[in-house]
Design a protein around this motif. Structure first.
Motif, short mmCIF file in Angstrom:
data_model
loop_
_atom_site.label_atom_id
_atom_site.label_comp_id
_atom_site.label_asym_id
_atom_site.label_seq_id
_atom_site.Cartn_x
_atom_site.Cartn_y
_atom_site.Cartn_z
N ILE A 54 32.68 52.56 -21.92
CA ILE A 54 34.00 53.07 -22.28
C ILE A 54 34.67 52.15 -23.30
N GLU A 55 34.51 50.84 -23.10
CA GLU A 55 35.10 49.87 -24.02
C GLU A 55 34.51 50.01 -25.42
N ILE A 56 33.20 50.14 -25.51
CA ILE A 56 32.54 50.28 -26.80
C ILE A 56 33.00 51.56 -27.49
N LEU A 57 33.16 52.62 -26.72
CA LEU A 57 33.62 53.89 -27.28
C LEU A 57 35.04 53.76 -27.82
N CYS A 58 35.90 53.08 -27.10
CA CYS A 58 37.30 52.92 -27.53
C CYS A 58 37.42 51.99 -28.73
N GLN A 59 36.42 51.13 -28.94
CA GLN A 59 36.46 50.18 -30.06
C GLN A 59 35.87 50.77 -31.34
N ALA A 60 35.33 51.97 -31.26
CA ALA A 60 34.77 52.61 -32.46
C ALA A 60 35.88 52.78 -33.49
N SER A 61 35.54 52.53 -34.75
CA SER A 61 36.55 52.53 -35.83
C SER A 61 37.29 53.86 -35.93
N GLU A 62 36.60 54.95 -35.69
CA GLU A 62 37.24 56.26 -35.84
C GLU A 62 38.07 56.64 -34.61
N LEU A 63 37.98 55.85 -33.54
CA LEU A 63 38.70 56.20 -32.32
C LEU A 63 39.69 55.15 -31.85
N GLU A 64 39.56 53.91 -32.35
CA GLU A 64 40.31 52.80 -31.75
C GLU A 64 41.82 52.95 -31.86
N ASN A 65 42.32 53.72 -32.82
CA ASN A 65 43.77 53.88 -32.98
C ASN A 65 44.31 55.17 -32.35
N ILE A 66 43.44 55.94 -31.76
CA ILE A 66 43.88 57.15 -31.06
C ILE A 66 44.66 56.74 -29.82
N PRO A 67 45.79 57.37 -29.53
CA PRO A 67 46.61 56.98 -28.38
C PRO A 67 45.84 56.88 -27.06
N MET A 68 44.96 57.83 -26.81
CA MET A 68 44.19 57.78 -25.56
C MET A 68 43.33 56.54 -25.49
N ALA A 69 42.68 56.17 -26.61
CA ALA A 69 41.84 54.97 -26.64
C ALA A 69 42.68 53.72 -26.44
N VAL A 70 43.87 53.67 -27.05
CA VAL A 70 44.76 52.52 -26.89
C VAL A 70 45.21 52.41 -25.44
N ALA A 71 45.54 53.55 -24.84
CA ALA A 71 45.98 53.55 -23.44
C ALA A 71 44.86 53.06 -22.51
N VAL A 72 43.64 53.49 -22.77
CA VAL A 72 42.50 53.05 -21.95
C VAL A 72 42.29 51.55 -22.09
N LYS A 73 42.42 51.03 -23.32
CA LYS A 73 42.24 49.59 -23.54
C LYS A 73 43.34 48.77 -22.88
N LYS A 74 44.52 49.35 -22.75
CA LYS A 74 45.59 48.64 -22.04
C LYS A 74 45.19 48.42 -20.58
N ILE A 75 44.52 49.41 -20.00
CA ILE A 75 44.05 49.27 -18.62
C ILE A 75 42.89 48.29 -18.54
N LEU A 76 41.95 48.38 -19.49
CA LEU A 76 40.77 47.51 -19.47
C LEU A 76 41.14 46.04 -19.66
N TYR A 77 42.13 45.78 -20.51
CA TYR A 77 42.46 44.41 -20.88
C TYR A 77 43.66 43.87 -20.12
N ALA A 78 44.11 44.56 -19.08
CA ALA A 78 45.24 44.07 -18.28
C ALA A 78 44.87 42.73 -17.65
N VAL A 79 45.76 41.75 -17.78
CA VAL A 79 45.47 40.39 -17.29
C VAL A 79 45.83 40.24 -15.82
N ASP A 80 46.97 40.79 -15.43
CA ASP A 80 47.46 40.62 -14.06
C ASP A 80 46.70 41.58 -13.14
N ALA A 81 45.89 41.00 -12.26
CA ALA A 81 45.08 41.83 -11.37
C ALA A 81 45.90 42.41 -10.21
N LYS A 82 47.07 41.83 -9.95
CA LYS A 82 47.88 42.28 -8.82
C LYS A 82 48.63 43.57 -9.13
#
Length: 290
Positions: free
Chosen positions: A231-259
């Motif tokens: 999923i991360e690789i897909l969201c990092q694709a140049s043609e998709l990385e700026n799409i709102p859905m991809a940005v939203a998914v990356k916000k979840i993937l890269y969240a620092v606070d586990a709590k």
């Protein structure tokens, strides 16, 4: 029929106890562990020997397995390999697309044998609907196969056992005549050694259970990690990385606070992006504000 079963199929989440109950009920055995020796004197010295698997297929397809070729007393890896060869030949005959990892199974590793038995249960259930074949007598089938395999061996073995029992009995009587009086010290030592041996066996069994649990957890972890990585690789694709859905998914993937869950933040961002890109929503919003 289920021949190719994915690793995340429900079949691979069936526990050891359910597998053992399935085997014991179907084949009238008393297996206590999948990879360890049995507690009784049944012909299957180990579930890893391949004999259990052969008879399970024989019950599912009565008569298709040449039971006289199945070695119920297999103890060495060589004998076990011969059993698995019989099973693979039956698979090929029935056109079952399943390669048997013989070299791994004969080692008696808990996870390997559990996975194969999980697959076998799923396959057999897909053929017979999980209903036991009432016309199949597993004990009679084993006895008949054993007699066909070694018709004279059973007589020789019984005579040999009888001779050994007579010899041991006479030796015991002679030893009883030679020794007199209680030897409490030796008795106590033997009892203590037996207790220690039982304790060591119990701890070994516990370690095996823990190793199996760790293996299963690591396998499940690696599976989901691989999914997230895709999923991360897909969201990092140049043609998709700026799409709102991809940005939203990356916000979840890269969240620092586990709590705290990042889901609400991602949903809020996604809603804002969708509203900003919809002119009708913006016009309606401006009209409401005015």
């Amino acid at each position: 029929m289920a021949t190719n079963i994915g690793m995340m199929d429900s079949a691979y989440f069936v526990g050891r106890n359910e597998i053992l109950t399935w085997i014991n009920n179907r084949l009238q055995l008393n297996l206590s562990r999948i990879e360890e020796e049995l507690v009784d004197d049944s012909p299957f010295q180990k579930a890893a020997s391949g004999a259990v698997q052969c008879q399970m297929i024989d019950m599912t397809y009565p008569g298709v397995v040449p039971m006289h070729k199945v070695n119920f007393d297999a103890k060495t890896e060589y004998d076990m390999i011969q059993n698995y060869k019989v099973l693979q030949e039956v698979f090929n005959k029935l056109k079952i697309e399943k390669h048997i990892e013989v070299n791994r199974l004969v080692k008696g590793r808990p996870l390997d044998n559990l996975e194969f038995l999980q697959w076998l249960k799923r396959y057999c259930d897909s053929v017979n609907g999980g209903i036991m074949n009432e016309n199949y007598n597993p004990v009679e089938r084993r006895i008949k196969g054993g007699k066909e395999r070694n018709p004279k061996g059973s007589q020789k073995n019984s005579k040999s056992l009888q001779t050994n029992n007579m010899h041991n009995s006479s030796s015991g009587d002679a030893a009883g005549l030679r020794t007199s009086g209680p030897k409490q010290g030796k008795t106590y030592s033997a009892s203590a050694a037996a207790d220690s041996s039982n304790e060591v066996q119990a701890l070994s069994n516990e370690i095996t259970d823990l190793k199996l649990s760790v293996d299963l957890l690591e396998k499940e972890r690696d599976f989901y990690f691989a999914k997230l990585r895709d999923i991360e690789i897909l969201c990092q694709a140049s043609e998709l990385e700026n799409i709102p859905m991809a940005v939203a998914v990356k916000k979840i993937l890269y969240a620092v606070d586990a709590k705290e869950s990042a889901l609400s933040e991602a949903q809020e961002y996604l809603n804002q992006s969708m509203n900003a890109s919809d002119p009708e929503v913006e016009t309606e919003k401006e009209e409401n504000d005015s």
